[in-house]
Design a protein around this motif. Sequence first.
Motif, PDB file in Angstrom:
ATOM      1  N   ILE A  72      30.240  28.909  35.418  1.00 47.18           N
ATOM      2  CA  ILE A  72      30.777  29.300  36.737  1.00 47.18           C
ATOM      3  C   ILE A  72      31.090  30.797  36.688  1.00 47.18           C
ATOM      4  O   ILE A  72      30.737  31.580  37.571  1.00 47.18           O
ATOM      5  CB  ILE A  72      32.069  28.515  37.081  1.00 47.18           C
ATOM      6  CG1 ILE A  72      31.819  27.013  37.046  1.00 47.18           C
ATOM      7  CG2 ILE A  72      32.615  28.952  38.426  1.00 47.18           C
ATOM      8  CD1 ILE A  72      33.085  26.159  37.240  1.00 47.18           C
ATOM      9  N   ASP A 143      34.008  17.302  43.324  1.00 44.25           N
ATOM     10  CA  ASP A 143      35.274  17.833  42.796  1.00 44.25           C
ATOM     11  C   ASP A 143      36.027  16.671  42.160  1.00 44.25           C
ATOM     12  O   ASP A 143      36.544  15.799  42.863  1.00 44.25           O
ATOM     13  CB  ASP A 143      36.095  18.500  43.909  1.00 44.25           C
ATOM     14  CG  ASP A 143      37.197  19.373  43.325  1.00 44.25           C
ATOM     15  OD1 ASP A 143      37.915  18.897  42.408  1.00 44.25           O
ATOM     16  OD2 ASP A 143      37.340  20.532  43.752  1.00 44.25           O
ATOM     17  N   THR A 144      36.063  16.649  40.829  1.00 47.95           N
ATOM     18  CA  THR A 144      36.676  15.508  40.137  1.00 47.95           C
ATOM     19  C   THR A 144      38.160  15.350  40.471  1.00 47.95           C
ATOM     20  O   THR A 144      38.710  14.278  40.290  1.00 47.95           O
ATOM     21  CB  THR A 144      36.538  15.651  38.608  1.00 47.95           C
ATOM     22  OG1 THR A 144      36.764  16.999  38.255  1.00 47.95           O
ATOM     23  CG2 THR A 144      35.191  15.189  38.126  1.00 47.95           C
TER      24      THR A 144
HETATM   25  C1  PLP Z   1      33.844  20.360  39.369  1.00 48.25           C
HETATM   26  C2  PLP Z   1      34.320  20.927  38.073  1.00 48.25           C
HETATM   27  N1  PLP Z   1      34.160  22.240  37.830  1.00 48.25           N
HETATM   28  C3  PLP Z   1      34.563  22.795  36.680  1.00 48.25           C
HETATM   29  C4  PLP Z   1      35.161  22.057  35.697  1.00 48.25           C
HETATM   30  C5  PLP Z   1      35.624  22.755  34.438  1.00 48.25           C
HETATM   31  O1  PLP Z   1      34.826  22.391  33.385  1.00 48.25           O
HETATM   32  P1  PLP Z   1      35.165  22.787  31.861  1.00 48.25           P
HETATM   33  O2  PLP Z   1      36.475  22.167  31.570  1.00 48.25           O
HETATM   34  O3  PLP Z   1      34.033  22.174  31.096  1.00 48.25           O
HETATM   35  O4  PLP Z   1      35.175  24.255  31.754  1.00 48.25           O
HETATM   36  C6  PLP Z   1      35.348  20.688  35.888  1.00 48.25           C
HETATM   37  C7  PLP Z   1      36.008  19.857  34.857  1.00 48.25           C
HETATM   38  O5  PLP Z   1      36.491  18.775  35.100  1.00 48.25           O
HETATM   39  C8  PLP Z   1      34.900  20.104  37.092  1.00 48.25           C
HETATM   40  O6  PLP Z   1      35.050  18.793  37.339  1.00 48.25           O
END
Ligand code: PLP
Length: 405
Positions: A72, A143-144
């Motif tokens: 990102i 979006d988790t």
């Molecule tokens: C939609 C989304 N973006 C970014 C992230 C961040 O990922 P990371 O923890 O692997 O950097 C997550 C993690 O849950 C996510 O669900």
Amino acid sequence: MHEINPAPRLLMGPGPINADPRVLRAMSAQLLGQFDPQFRQYMADAAELYRGVFQTKNRWTMLIDGTARSAIEAALVSLIAPGDKVLVPVFGRFGNLKIEIARRAGAEVIAVEKEWGQVFTDAELKAAVQKHKPRIVAVSHGDTSTTMAQPLEGLGRICRENDAILYVDATATLGGMHLPADAWNLDVVSAGLQKCLAGPSGSAPITLNARAEAIIYKRRHIEQGLQDKGYKPGEGPIIRSNYFDLAMIMDYWSDKALNHHTEATTMLYAAHECARILMEEGLQKAFERHTAASKAMSAGLKAMGLELFGDQSHKMSNVTGVFIPAGVDGDRARKAMLTEFNIEIGTSFGPLHGKIWRIGNMGYNARRDAVLVTLAALEAVLAGEKYKFTRGAGVDAARAAYAGA
Ligand SMILES: Cc1ncc(COP(=O)(O)O)c(C=O)c1O
């Protein structure tokens, strides 16, 4: 000091999940130097595999060494020149993360917000793009934090028509939900391994098309110690991060093989195997496996009298939000799941903290047995919490959903 010997947990939260044993085996392979011809071939093979996963023909399909957030950051810091207008549709915690990263990259950020549990309509997004005329739109697919998935096909078209670059964070959905980068006009898409790709976190696949390449490569600079005599830097402003400079990472992945970081060899093996497993199964089959698990999980939870969170017509197919019933101590129940059954389920953030649990069924764990065992354990734990429901109803409903699928 003791040897690391983790408990045999079943990870049924919103990610990370258990890695596929094939991925763990690939990670135990011997190391190679990053410029070894055999390793360069593995890099090329990984790029080709991820073209399949992202459903793209993009030349620039690579891995960023780091968790999903690293890709990102690489995308945003390489696309954004200070002062650029960036529109961020926020429908959960990870929208806010993109605001934070874009601001650090010097963007003028415009946020449009949606209540958690909902997604934007195309008309709302079109109005925002036409009003603010952003150079870049940065959005999550799933979006988790809310378990919602934003439809993106319309937004891809809107961005094209309005000459904006669309960046998509598909960390939580790549490999589990349909997301064709080329067909939907998604200019840059990135992910992580630890959700639907069935790997550990630590490698972040990314793909970018020619529109994004044109912006990023104009800003290309070469590290002083690597420059040759005729070198001329790109005309655009230098990318503000060295590690996440996508122009440099492109030079590193291309036949130029220009030195940048030392490739995380073991993570490349992992990412390669994740994509190989997925492409062997077939994307469509993997999407259907996630959908079947999600439907069974939802049916089981509802049959236990529990209420699901958010707009179910836009729920991600790999994670389900469920309200913690009145009278039940959410943290105590999660702890009982973990310590008595070795099953991890997720809590939540921000406005949803203490209100919902998030139960995943993703990647290697999008399986019937994992769903049924989780529901059975939850039934026992909820009964222990004195929650009133029909014992066995959850597992029966999930089995019936699978039988019907
Ligand atoms: C939609 C989304 N973006 C970014 C992230 C961040 O990922 P990371 O923890 O692997 O950097 C997550 C993690 O849950 C996510 O669900």
